[in-house]
Design a protein around this motif. Structure first.
Motif, PDB file in Angstrom:
ATOM      1  N   VAL A 449     -27.145   8.956 -16.223  1.00 25.26           N
ATOM      2  CA  VAL A 449     -27.927  10.067 -16.226  1.00 25.26           C
ATOM      3  C   VAL A 449     -27.904  10.450 -14.856  1.00 25.26           C
ATOM      4  CG1 VAL A 449     -30.583  10.455 -15.894  1.00 25.26           C
ATOM      5  CG2 VAL A 449     -29.766   8.597 -17.568  1.00 25.26           C
ATOM      6  N   LEU A 450     -28.072  10.049 -13.593  1.00 26.37           N
ATOM      7  CA  LEU A 450     -27.852  10.515 -12.456  1.00 26.37           C
ATOM      8  C   LEU A 450     -26.578  11.447 -12.200  1.00 26.37           C
ATOM      9  CD1 LEU A 450     -29.475   7.802 -10.078  1.00 26.37           C
ATOM     10  CD2 LEU A 450     -30.369   9.919 -11.232  1.00 26.37           C
ATOM     11  N   SER A 451     -25.467  10.787 -12.464  1.00 23.95           N
ATOM     12  CA  SER A 451     -24.123  11.328 -12.362  1.00 23.95           C
ATOM     13  C   SER A 451     -23.757  12.707 -13.108  1.00 23.95           C
ATOM     14  CB  SER A 451     -23.081  10.465 -12.595  1.00 23.95           C
ATOM     15  OG  SER A 451     -22.851  10.054 -13.783  1.00 23.95           O
ATOM     16  N   LEU A 452     -24.693  12.623 -14.374  1.00 25.77           N
ATOM     17  CA  LEU A 452     -24.585  13.778 -15.274  1.00 25.77           C
ATOM     18  C   LEU A 452     -25.522  14.870 -14.403  1.00 25.77           C
ATOM     19  CD1 LEU A 452     -24.082  15.295 -17.955  1.00 25.77           C
ATOM     20  CD2 LEU A 452     -25.808  14.090 -18.582  1.00 25.77           C
ATOM     21  N   ILE A 453     -26.644  14.753 -13.999  1.00 25.75           N
ATOM     22  CA  ILE A 453     -27.440  15.496 -13.604  1.00 25.75           C
ATOM     23  C   ILE A 453     -26.947  16.197 -12.176  1.00 25.75           C
ATOM     24  CG2 ILE A 453     -29.764  16.048 -12.611  1.00 25.75           C
ATOM     25  CD1 ILE A 453     -30.958  13.904 -14.377  1.00 25.75           C
ATOM     26  N   GLY A 454     -26.334  15.162 -11.515  1.00 23.69           N
ATOM     27  CA  GLY A 454     -25.559  15.494 -10.239  1.00 23.69           C
ATOM     28  C   GLY A 454     -24.371  16.833 -10.513  1.00 23.69           C
ATOM     29  N   PHE A 455     -23.494  16.425 -11.449  1.00 24.43           N
ATOM     30  CA  PHE A 455     -22.529  17.085 -11.736  1.00 24.43           C
ATOM     31  C   PHE A 455     -22.961  18.512 -12.391  1.00 24.43           C
ATOM     32  CE2 PHE A 455     -19.384  14.168 -10.986  1.00 24.43           C
ATOM     33  CZ  PHE A 455     -17.955  14.588 -11.054  1.00 24.43           C
ATOM     34  N   VAL A 456     -24.156  18.474 -12.918  1.00 30.50           N
ATOM     35  CA  VAL A 456     -24.709  19.768 -13.525  1.00 30.50           C
ATOM     36  C   VAL A 456     -25.078  20.685 -12.290  1.00 30.50           C
ATOM     37  CG1 VAL A 456     -26.640  20.969 -14.619  1.00 30.50           C
ATOM     38  CG2 VAL A 456     -25.315  19.138 -15.924  1.00 30.50           C
ATOM     39  N   LEU A 457     -25.736  19.899 -11.221  1.00 31.79           N
ATOM     40  CA  LEU A 457     -26.290  20.706 -10.071  1.00 31.79           C
ATOM     41  C   LEU A 457     -25.241  21.150  -9.220  1.00 31.79           C
ATOM     42  CD1 LEU A 457     -29.567  18.670  -9.197  1.00 31.79           C
ATOM     43  CD2 LEU A 457     -29.531  20.675 -10.491  1.00 31.79           C
ATOM     44  N   ILE A 458     -24.156  20.513  -8.967  1.00 32.30           N
ATOM     45  CA  ILE A 458     -22.807  20.753  -8.045  1.00 32.30           C
ATOM     46  C   ILE A 458     -21.878  21.506  -8.977  1.00 32.30           C
ATOM     47  CG2 ILE A 458     -23.271  18.775  -6.583  1.00 32.30           C
ATOM     48  CD1 ILE A 458     -20.927  17.440  -7.718  1.00 32.30           C
ATOM     49  N   GLY A 459     -22.028  21.854 -10.011  1.00 37.99           N
ATOM     50  CA  GLY A 459     -21.273  22.597 -11.018  1.00 37.99           C
ATOM     51  C   GLY A 459     -20.668  23.832 -10.246  1.00 37.99           C
ATOM     52  N   PRO A 460     -21.590  24.676  -9.633  1.00 36.61           N
ATOM     53  CA  PRO A 460     -21.182  25.858  -8.899  1.00 36.61           C
ATOM     54  C   PRO A 460     -20.322  25.645  -7.879  1.00 36.61           C
ATOM     55  CG  PRO A 460     -23.527  25.895  -9.471  1.00 36.61           C
ATOM     56  CD  PRO A 460     -23.022  24.426  -9.710  1.00 36.61           C
ATOM     57  N   LEU A 461     -20.590  24.524  -6.910  1.00 38.10           N
ATOM     58  CA  LEU A 461     -19.832  24.145  -5.966  1.00 38.10           C
ATOM     59  C   LEU A 461     -18.384  23.832  -6.316  1.00 38.10           C
ATOM     60  CD1 LEU A 461     -22.242  22.111  -3.797  1.00 38.10           C
ATOM     61  CD2 LEU A 461     -21.774  24.440  -3.600  1.00 38.10           C
ATOM     62  N   LEU A 462     -18.540  23.053  -7.464  1.00 35.79           N
ATOM     63  CA  LEU A 462     -17.114  22.478  -7.791  1.00 35.79           C
ATOM     64  C   LEU A 462     -16.248  23.750  -8.292  1.00 35.79           C
ATOM     65  CD1 LEU A 462     -18.039  19.367  -9.585  1.00 35.79           C
ATOM     66  CD2 LEU A 462     -16.618  19.580  -7.396  1.00 35.79           C
ATOM     67  N   ALA A 463     -17.177  24.773  -8.995  1.00 35.75           N
ATOM     68  CA  ALA A 463     -16.208  25.869  -9.816  1.00 35.75           C
ATOM     69  C   ALA A 463     -15.098  26.528  -8.809  1.00 35.75           C
ATOM     70  CB  ALA A 463     -17.217  26.904 -10.356  1.00 35.75           C
ATOM     71  N   GLY A 464     -15.477  26.866  -7.403  1.00 33.61           N
ATOM     72  CA  GLY A 464     -14.827  27.631  -6.887  1.00 33.61           C
ATOM     73  C   GLY A 464     -13.355  26.747  -6.737  1.00 33.61           C
TER      74      GLY A 464
END
Length: 859
Positions: A449-464
């Motif tokens: 649960v936490l890793s999924l929410i975390g990845f959703v939130l940092i998605g814009p940072l990872l996108a670059g």
């Protein structure tokens, strides 16, 4: 009222843009509503069946289950003597009584020895034709069975297998095979949800199912006028005493309902779980849609603020649009859900479970739940974009056609996402390092649960970073068009991150389950190679026990070196710590079983457990009850006497094959259980003579040609069957996850469509300076591909991490091999590129059709 009018006008003005979001709501609500209607309909079908077939009062053996028969380990159902029928007929308040007999521990085959059992997994029932059956079934052709050479079959089974009057079929039970010709075909007056039912006359049924006359599985009593079922039960119990199980029609119906309730609950909540995943993915689509609509209407909102609209009014205007979207999508979703339920019923009919649309059940709670879920989820998803709209400054909006990015909010979001991802990763580490599976499972759930929410939130940072890498690998080969597609994907990282996250969720679950499934198959295969020291395993796939005749046929096969019998029964244990453990499973086998299955022992030798009055226990059982080598346990065998057995071996509790088994020898079992009550073999192990494996395999199948209910498998066959079982389960789960992936694809389509509208003037300028329609469409398709691959890369990576952690927990249960199914992972990644191409078809086509001058003139 002004706010409502404005919201309605905006909603209708952007109805095309809202359509895909409405489809996402529709699909999610349809899945929830369809699940509820489908399971409610199944419950109604079974309720009607149980109510229609239950007699006023039913008398059966004491050890029969409340819901019907319980086949004993002798392969025969519990029975009552014919004298019980006579006694029930003499009870006050009984209008009539009859003896009924039925069994499910059998196989029915046609003249070609092909099984007539339902493919849906429903039961095969053979019984005698009674007045109670005539009350709930009607004969559509032929006549009821009379004499040993006649049998009647239900209409559904006859239709599925092309059976006609005069066709010969064989009933194979533990007492032998009985062949008869079809004398009649009968049909239920209520829906038969998938059982195959055959009727013999009473004397023939007694001999074919039990092997003796004068016995019944139950006595059905009908109450006289004015006598209630409860009063009749009381009279029957007074006449018979407490040696029998006596149930009223209501109690029989409730018992039948409880039998299917567990299966129905699992089915219902599993499907609702997948609907929840689809809702979660839909949230990203709705957030993206409203975020982009708010950005594109920045000037309009600024004008509203300039002429006096408050933040609350702007906020409320966007939320009202979301409410309208939720209402439209939810209403259509509820209607579509009923259609989905009917489709599921037709699908179940195709695999053998017949559900009639006459029983279609739409409870009032179904549309209420669907509407509430759809509306609440949509409004909540639109809250952040609405709040962002309310914060737009009138002057800033009038100066700029786009909404300024909130850098501070992005930093906060990134910080929270990084923290949650780190905590989730630590929880996954704790799960992988746990000593107990139960403790590790809690950490695993928290980590997922936490890793999924975390990845959703940092998605814009990872996108670059991720999109740039994908651009180098995938897009640069397309020259300037590829570089423009990369820059478009990087233009709004938050949008790219949210769009990719929707696809990430579904693919993360696919990857996780693929890793777990492959690891289970690899672990079980490895364990079989290490522990199974025999060539062949003979058993019934339908759970039938092996008859003595079949066992002898196997033993008489000349190409075999040895045959090991394997029986299973229950007993009451009295352990050294003084505890009494009722109905504890105990396995009895020939001494050669210690060679056929190389079970790891922590103390003693397993072969010693097959000495007279000896046994083995597993390590955890020994620790829980203070048992060591030489300890004695009083064992009260089912249907037999009590013996004192000495513990000669303690086996490992981490075994995969026969995990937690307690062993003794068949000779020891026979010492305390009479020969006529000895359990039949559950399966047989056979070992070929040196160098004759192939000949023995063929010979074994020939030996069992007259016993089609049993299957001969060598180790390769057994591994393949295990792989197929897990594969079928995974395919079903993938099918349910497909809904979430479809919603995610709609998200990519919606993002691209709104992005094209947002960049209308820019597209017109590019076309004016020489960009061709073909290049424009390719640019949009490549942008879609890179967004899809971004989501796939995150999802597959995250899912493999979850799956590897889950496998570490399975290792505590003996499944120690981690296997990453690279062909599946790579195939899904490549398929994601095609998903991106498909999602871009309509937006790219619309962009290519734009009029250049009109596009340039767009504000």
């Amino acid at each position: 009222m002004t706010v409502l009018k404005t919201s309605m006008r905006n909603f209708l003005a952007h109805k095309g843009r809202m359509a895909l979001s409405a489809v996402a709501v529709l699909l999610s609500v349809a899945f929830v509503s369809g699940t509820l209607v489908f399971t409610d309909t199944m419950s109604t079908t079974f309720d009607k069946l149980f109510a229609a077939t239950a007699s006023d009062v039913t008398v059966s053996a004491k050890d029969a289950s409340d819901g019907g028969e319980t086949t004993s380990d002798t392969g025969k159902p519990p029975v009552v003597a014919e004298s019980v029928l006579a006694r029930v007929r003499d009870v006050d308040g009984v209008k009539s009584a009859e003896g009924a007999l039925h069994s499910t521990a059998l196989t029915v085959v046609d003249r070609d020895k092909e099984s007539l059992s339902p493919t849906s997994g429903g039961p095969t029932i053979v019984g005698n034709w009674t007045a109670n059956d005539a009350r709930t079934m009607k004969i559509t052709s032929g006549a009821p069975p009379e004499g040993p050479d006649q049998v009647m079959v239900d209409a559904d089974t006859a239709d599925k297998h092309g059976l006609e009057l005069g066709d010969a079929i064989s009933v194979i039970s533990v007492v032998g095979s009985h062949t008869a010709k079809i004398s009649g075909i009968t049909d239920f007056t209520v829906t038969n949800p998938g059982a195959a039912i055959f009727f013999l006359d009473t004397p023939t049924a007694q001999q074919a199912l039990i092997g003796e006359s004068g016995v019944f599985t139950n006595v059905n009593a009908t109450a006289a006028d004015g006598v209630s079922d409860a009063q009749l039960k009381q009279n029957v119990v007074a006449a018979l005493g407490g040696d029998y199980k006596v149930l009223t029609a209501k109690e029989s119906t409730e018992a039948g309902q409880q039998d299917v309730e567990g299966f129905m609950s699992v089915l219902k909540y599993a499907m609702l779980g997948f609907a929840g995943i689809a809702f979660l993915v839909g949230i990203f689509l709705i957030i993206n849609t409203f975020s982009m609509l708010v950005a594109q209407r920045t000037r309009e909102i600024g004008l509203m603020r300039a002429i006096g609209s408050s933040r609350k009014q702007v906020n409320r205007s966007v939320l009202i649009e979301a409410l309208l979207l939720g209402l439209v999508g939810s209403v259509l979703g509820v209607v579509a859900g009923v259609g989905l339920a009917v489709g599921l019923m037709k699908l179940m009919g195709a695999v053998g479970m017949e559900l009639s649309t006459d029983d279609l059940t739409v409870a009032w709670t179904t549309p209420v739940v669907g509407l509430l879920l759809g509306v609440v989820v949509t409004v909540l998803a639109a809250y952040l974009p609405a709040r962002r709209a309310g914060k737009i400054s009138p002057m800033a909006a009038l100066r700029d056609a786009g909404a300024p990015a909130d850098a501070r909010a992005g930093r906060i979001r990134g910080g929270i996402g990084t923290f949650l991802t780190a905590v989730g990763a630590f929880a996954l580490y704790l799960a992988s390092a746990a000593d107990k599976a139960a403790e590790g499972s809690m950490w695993l759930g928290l980590g997922v649960v936490l890793s999924l929410i975390g990845f959703v939130l940092i998605g814009p940072l990872l996108a670059g970073g991720v999109v740039r890498v994908l651009g180098v690998v995938v897009l640069r080969v397309f020259g300037p068009v590829g570089r423009m597609a990369e820059r478009n994907a990087l233009r709004n990282p938050r949008r790219t991150g949210a769009t990719g996250a929707a696809l990430m969720i579904g693919l993360a679950l696919v990857a996780c389950l693929s890793v777990v499934g492959s690891s289970m198959v690899a672990s079980a295969t490895d364990e079989l190679d290490k522990t199974v020291g025999t060539d062949f395993i003979i058993q019934s796939d339908s759970g039938q026990l092996l008859t003595p005749q079949a066992v002898k046929a196997v033993q008489d096969t000349p190409e075999l070196e040895r045959v090991t019998e394997y029986k299973w029964t229950e007993a009451d244990f009295t352990t050294p710590d003084g505890k009494r453990l009722e109905d504890t499973a105990i396995t009895a086998a020939d001494p050669t079983y210690a060679t056929d299955l190389r079970v790891e022992t922590v103390e003693g030798k397993l072969s010693d457990a097959y000495r007279p009055d000896s046994m083995s226990v597993h390590e955890k059982f020994a620790e829980d009850h203070g048992i060591g080598l030489g300890s004695t346990i009083d064992v009260a065998f089912k249907d037999g006497e009590t013996g004192t057995l000495t513990v000669r071996a303690i086996t490992s509790s981490e075994a995969v094959v026969d995990a937690g088994a307690i062993y003794t020898s068949i000779d020891t079992l026979a010492t305390y259980v009479p020969a006529d009550r000895l359990p039949l073999d559950t399966l047989l192990f056979a070992t070929a003579k040196e160098g004759q494996q192939e000949a023995a395999y063929t010979a074994l199948k020939d030996s069992l040609r007259d016993y089609p209910q049993y299957t001969v498998r060598d180790q390769t066959d057994y591994k393949e069957a295990l792989k197929d079982q897990i594969g079928q389960l995974l395919n079903m789960i993938y099918g349910l996850l497909a809904l979430a992936i479809v919603v995610a694809v709609l998200g990519v389509v919606n993002t691209l469509a709104l992005s094209v509208v947002e960049r209308t003037r820019e597209i017109g300028l590019m076309r004016a300076i020489g960009l061709s329609r073909r290049q424009l469409r390719r640019m949009i398709r490549l942008e879609s591909v890179v967004i899809a691959l971004f989501g796939a890369l995150l999802g597959l990576g995250l899912g493999m991490g979850w799956g590897a952690t889950a496998q570490q927990l399975l290792a505590l249960e003996g499944l120690k091999v981690l296997e990453i199914p690279w062909p599946t992972i790579i195939g899904v990644f490549i398929a994601s590129a095609f998903v991106g191409l498909f999602a871009a078809l309509v937006p790219a086509f619309r962009a290519g059709r734009m009029n250049v001058l009109n596009a340039i003139a767009t504000e």
